[in-house]
Write a protein that holds these residues in place. Structure first.
Motif, mmCIF file in Angstrom:
data_model
loop_
_atom_site.group_PDB
_atom_site.id
_atom_site.type_symbol
_atom_site.label_atom_id
_atom_site.label_comp_id
_atom_site.label_asym_id
_atom_site.label_seq_id
_atom_site.Cartn_x
_atom_site.Cartn_y
_atom_site.Cartn_z
ATOM 1 N N ALA A 86 0.850 -1.194 0.000
ATOM 2 C CA ALA A 86 0.000 0.000 0.000
ATOM 3 C C ALA A 86 0.886 1.244 0.000
ATOM 4 N N ALA A 87 0.755 2.044 -1.056
ATOM 5 C CA ALA A 87 1.630 3.201 -1.257
ATOM 6 C C ALA A 87 1.160 3.936 -2.514
ATOM 7 N N GLU A 88 1.890 4.987 -2.858
ATOM 8 C CA GLU A 88 1.632 5.687 -4.119
ATOM 9 C C GLU A 88 2.740 5.312 -5.092
ATOM 10 N N TYR A 89 2.341 5.060 -6.332
ATOM 11 C CA TYR A 89 3.277 4.612 -7.352
ATOM 12 C C TYR A 89 3.303 5.624 -8.497
ATOM 13 N N PHE A 90 4.527 5.946 -8.919
ATOM 14 C CA PHE A 90 4.713 6.941 -9.970
ATOM 15 C C PHE A 90 5.403 6.322 -11.175
ATOM 16 N N CYS A 91 4.825 6.541 -12.335
ATOM 17 C CA CYS A 91 5.465 6.176 -13.593
ATOM 18 C C CYS A 91 6.264 7.382 -14.069
ATOM 19 N N VAL A 92 7.479 7.125 -14.573
ATOM 20 C CA VAL A 92 8.396 8.231 -14.874
ATOM 21 C C VAL A 92 9.053 7.967 -16.223
ATOM 22 N N VAL A 93 9.241 9.024 -17.007
ATOM 23 C CA VAL A 93 9.893 8.894 -18.303
ATOM 24 C C VAL A 93 11.045 9.874 -18.413
ATOM 25 N N SER A 94 12.095 9.461 -19.093
ATOM 26 C CA SER A 94 13.173 10.399 -19.407
ATOM 27 C C SER A 94 13.534 10.235 -20.879
ATOM 28 N N ASP A 95 13.850 11.337 -21.501
ATOM 29 C CA ASP A 95 14.302 11.345 -22.889
ATOM 30 C C ASP A 95 15.731 11.843 -22.939
ATOM 31 N N ALA A 96 16.516 11.261 -23.804
ATOM 32 C CA ALA A 96 17.866 11.788 -24.017
ATOM 33 C C ALA A 96 17.732 13.222 -24.517
ATOM 34 N N GLY A 97 18.447 14.104 -23.913
ATOM 35 C CA GLY A 97 18.407 15.494 -24.324
ATOM 36 C C GLY A 97 17.447 16.353 -23.534
ATOM 37 N N ARG A 98 16.536 15.733 -22.804
ATOM 38 C CA ARG A 98 15.651 16.526 -21.964
ATOM 39 C C ARG A 98 16.349 16.848 -20.655
ATOM 40 N N ARG A 99 15.765 17.783 -19.938
ATOM 41 C CA ARG A 99 16.481 18.272 -18.782
ATOM 42 C C ARG A 99 16.431 17.343 -17.591
ATOM 43 N N ALA A 100 15.410 16.539 -17.462
ATOM 44 C CA ALA A 100 15.320 15.655 -16.303
ATOM 45 C C ALA A 100 14.143 14.708 -16.503
ATOM 46 N N LEU A 101 13.756 14.053 -15.422
ATOM 47 C CA LEU A 101 12.678 13.084 -15.478
ATOM 48 C C LEU A 101 11.317 13.767 -15.431
ATOM 49 N N THR A 102 10.326 13.151 -16.070
ATOM 50 C CA THR A 102 8.943 13.617 -15.997
ATOM 51 C C THR A 102 8.131 12.577 -15.243
ATOM 52 N N PHE A 103 7.511 13.006 -14.151
ATOM 53 C CA PHE A 103 6.740 12.109 -13.298
ATOM 54 C C PHE A 103 5.264 12.126 -13.685
ATOM 55 N N GLY A 104 4.628 10.956 -13.608
ATOM 56 C CA GLY A 104 3.182 10.891 -13.751
ATOM 57 C C GLY A 104 2.504 11.422 -12.501
ATOM 58 N N SER A 105 1.194 11.443 -12.545
ATOM 59 C CA SER A 105 0.409 12.032 -11.448
ATOM 60 C C SER A 105 0.254 11.082 -10.269
ATOM 61 N N GLY A 106 0.652 9.838 -10.446
ATOM 62 C CA GLY A 106 0.622 8.891 -9.334
ATOM 63 C C GLY A 106 -0.634 8.044 -9.284
ATOM 64 N N THR A 107 -0.493 6.813 -8.784
ATOM 65 C CA THR A 107 -1.615 5.899 -8.522
ATOM 66 C C THR A 107 -1.498 5.430 -7.083
ATOM 67 N N ARG A 108 -2.542 5.681 -6.338
ATOM 68 C CA ARG A 108 -2.544 5.232 -4.936
ATOM 69 C C ARG A 108 -3.075 3.811 -4.877
ATOM 70 N N LEU A 109 -2.254 2.899 -4.381
ATOM 71 C CA LEU A 109 -2.645 1.488 -4.248
ATOM 72 C C LEU A 109 -3.091 1.212 -2.817
ATOM 73 N N GLN A 110 -4.294 0.732 -2.703
ATOM 74 C CA GLN A 110 -4.828 0.326 -1.406
ATOM 75 C C GLN A 110 -4.941 -1.195 -1.395
ATOM 76 N N VAL A 111 -4.495 -1.819 -0.307
ATOM 77 C CA VAL A 111 -4.559 -3.276 -0.188
ATOM 78 C C VAL A 111 -5.458 -3.618 0.985
ATOM 79 N N GLN A 112 -6.536 -4.310 0.682
ATOM 80 C CA GLN A 112 -7.517 -4.686 1.710
ATOM 81 C C GLN A 112 -7.157 -6.041 2.306
ATOM 82 N N PRO A 113 -7.350 -6.207 3.607
ATOM 83 C CA PRO A 113 -7.038 -7.510 4.230
ATOM 84 C C PRO A 113 -8.037 -8.581 3.833
#
Lengths: 113, 115
Positions: A86-113
């Motif tokens: 259970a946490a927030e997960y971010f997908c991230v992309v980088s392109d050669a020549g770009r200044r840095a990483l671009t983060f997605g908006s996040g997905t919050r994962l909930q795990v029920q018992p």
């Protein structure tokens, strides 16, 4: 321009069931793609990365992701969810020549018992 | 090994006050990044340094924000004067070698609340 779209802002699963967190990317170049995880009140931690080698990438804690160029996707999966996932997960992309990483908006994962 | 260390972890201040956030990167890392995280805008890159030199500060929102890295083991992010819309969690991250390998090591963040 590079970007990532995380298709679900929130995912809820039961402990022991599979996890699927979806990510689509857009990139002008051959991208490198990553998944990061953020537990509550913590910094982000690298989960796994794709850098043009094998398209199926294995990460920590049993997670893996598959790079599919034809679908411009990089979905994160795990066969069996654990409460500690259970946490927030971010997908991230980088392109050669770009200044840095671009983060997605996040997905919050909930795990029920 | 110690990770990226940020201070303070929490800061509550009043509008108009100066705020200084501090970061100690992992020893041997030559890149340092400052990110801001909010519910509305997600994670935004503010500025990054390579070998203590600012490379790209185009993400710094306004002249009220400034960042310095006087040496390889210390960086500051300063907001003067602070405003309520600056309330966010500010993360420092460091990495070694090319930034394109994506392996950033994040601190635990500084949560700023401006009243």
């Amino acid at each position: 321009a590079q970007s990532v779209t995380q298709l679900d802002s929130h995912v809820s699963v039961s402990e022991g069931t599979p996890v699927l967190l979806r990510c689509n990317y857009s990139s002008s170049y051959s991208p490198s793609l990553f998944w990061y995880v953020q537990h509550p009140n913590k910094g982000l931690q690298l989960l796994l990365k794709y850098t043009s080698a094998a398209t199926l990438v294995k990460g920590i804690n049993g997670f893996e992701a598959e790079f599919k160029k034809s679908e411009t996707s990089f979905h994160l999966t795990k066969p069996s969810a654990h409460m500690s996932d259970a946490a927030e997960y971010f997908c991230v992309v980088s392109d050669a020549g770009r200044r840095a990483l671009t983060f997605g908006s996040g997905t919050r994962l909930q795990v029920q018992p | 090994d110690a990770g990226v260390i940020q201070s303070p972890r929490h800061e509550v201040t009043e509008m108009g006050q100066e705020v200084t956030l501090r970061c100690k990167p992992i020893s041997g890392h030559d890149y340092l990044f400052w990110y801001r995280q909010t519910m509305m805008r997600g994670l935004e890159l503010l500025i990054y340094f390579n070998n203590n030199v600012p490379i790209d500060d185009s993400g710094m929102p306004e002249d009220r924000f400034s960042a310095k890295m006087p040496n390889a083991s210390f960086s500051t992010l300063k907001i003067q004067p602070s405003e309520p819309r600056d309330s966010a969690v500010y993360f420092c991250a460091s990495s070694r070698g090319s930034i394109w390998n994506g392996e950033l090591f994040f601190g635990e963040g500084s949560r700023l609340t401006v009243l």
